[in-house]
Design a protein around this motif. Structure first.
Motif, short mmCIF file in Angstrom:
data_model
loop_
_atom_site.label_atom_id
_atom_site.label_comp_id
_atom_site.label_asym_id
_atom_site.label_seq_id
_atom_site.Cartn_x
_atom_site.Cartn_y
_atom_site.Cartn_z
N ALA A 1 46.83 -89.24 -0.06
CA ALA A 1 46.22 -87.77 -0.46
C ALA A 1 44.88 -87.72 0.32
O ALA A 1 44.67 -86.70 1.03
CB ALA A 1 46.18 -87.67 -1.74
N SER B 1 50.70 -78.57 -0.64
CA SER B 1 51.34 -79.47 0.45
C SER B 1 52.11 -78.56 1.47
O SER B 1 52.23 -79.15 2.67
CB SER B 1 52.22 -80.37 -0.41
N SER C 1 39.53 -82.34 -7.48
CA SER C 1 40.01 -83.15 -8.59
C SER C 1 41.47 -83.67 -8.60
O SER C 1 41.75 -84.53 -9.13
CB SER C 1 40.17 -82.14 -9.74
N TYR C 2 42.43 -82.96 -7.57
CA TYR C 2 43.64 -83.64 -7.15
C TYR C 2 43.35 -85.00 -6.77
O TYR C 2 44.11 -85.78 -6.97
CB TYR C 2 44.37 -82.72 -6.09
N ARG D 1 42.67 -87.54 -9.38
CA ARG D 1 44.13 -87.66 -10.08
C ARG D 1 44.96 -88.40 -9.46
O ARG D 1 45.57 -89.56 -9.74
CB ARG D 1 44.69 -86.40 -10.46
N GLN D 2 45.05 -88.40 -8.05
CA GLN D 2 46.06 -89.16 -7.11
C GLN D 2 45.44 -90.51 -7.16
O GLN D 2 46.24 -91.91 -7.21
CB GLN D 2 46.11 -88.80 -5.82
N SER E 1 52.01 -73.83 -2.36
CA SER E 1 51.57 -74.92 -2.71
C SER E 1 50.70 -75.58 -1.59
O SER E 1 50.76 -75.04 -0.51
CB SER E 1 52.53 -76.13 -2.91
N LYS F 1 42.40 -72.51 -14.68
CA LYS F 1 42.51 -71.62 -13.69
C LYS F 1 41.95 -70.37 -13.75
O LYS F 1 42.45 -69.71 -15.06
CB LYS F 1 43.89 -71.80 -13.46
N GLY G 1 42.27 -76.48 -2.32
CA GLY G 1 43.22 -76.22 -3.69
C GLY G 1 44.04 -74.95 -3.55
O GLY G 1 43.58 -73.89 -2.88
N TYR H 1 43.65 -80.11 -0.10
CA TYR H 1 43.57 -80.38 -1.75
C TYR H 1 42.20 -80.27 -2.30
O TYR H 1 41.23 -80.74 -1.52
CB TYR H 1 44.01 -82.23 -1.74
N HIS H 2 42.32 -79.92 -3.63
CA HIS H 2 40.94 -79.96 -4.33
C HIS H 2 40.51 -81.35 -4.58
O HIS H 2 41.34 -82.14 -4.87
CB HIS H 2 41.17 -79.05 -5.74
N SER I 1 43.82 -85.14 3.15
CA SER I 1 42.71 -84.26 3.47
C SER I 1 41.65 -84.62 4.63
O SER I 1 41.21 -83.82 5.16
CB SER I 1 41.92 -84.28 2.13
#
Length: 125
Positions: free
Chosen positions: A95, A60, A81-82, A85-86, A58, A17, A46, A78-79, A99
């Protein structure tokens, strides 16, 4: 939100970051670009992008509604990459649906047409 991120000692090859100081230094450049382009809507991908544009908290908490920067509507979502991951954790559909709803909000705000197929893409999933 950050035009560059110099490598720091012992960083290795991993992503990181941007530091608050790095975002602060880059912000005038980003704001000048926004001023020149005057987009119909901005999508912050993000929490780091949102934070850098002055929207704390956040994703969310901030997603699903319009914010504003320089009198330009801004949508937080959401980014990518998130989302990846989800997906790996078995929670990808929810997710992605959220988005997609954020993207539809941005499209509506920009005055872009939205088809019934687009609006209903995640229905029943």
């Amino acid at each position: 939100i950050c035009k560059f991120r110099p490598a720091i000692e012992n960083q290795g090859s991993s992503n990181r970051k941007p530091a608050a100081e790095e975002m602060r230094v880059c912000l005038p450049f980003v704001l000048t670009e926004i001023e020149i382009i005057r987009p119909k809507v901005i999508i912050a991908l993000g929490a780091t992008a949102a934070e850098g544009l002055g929207i704390p908290g956040s994703v969310s908490r901030n997603r699903g509604r319009l914010h504003s920067i320089m009198d330009i509507p801004l949508v937080v979502t959401y980014h990518p990459s998130y989302l990846l991951r989800q997906e790996q954790e078995g929670r990808g559909i929810e997710a992605k649906r959220q988005s997609w709803e954020d993207i539809l909000l941005a499209m509506e705000t920009a005055g872009l047409p939205i088809t019934d197929k687009q609006r209903g893409y995640f229905k029943g999933r």
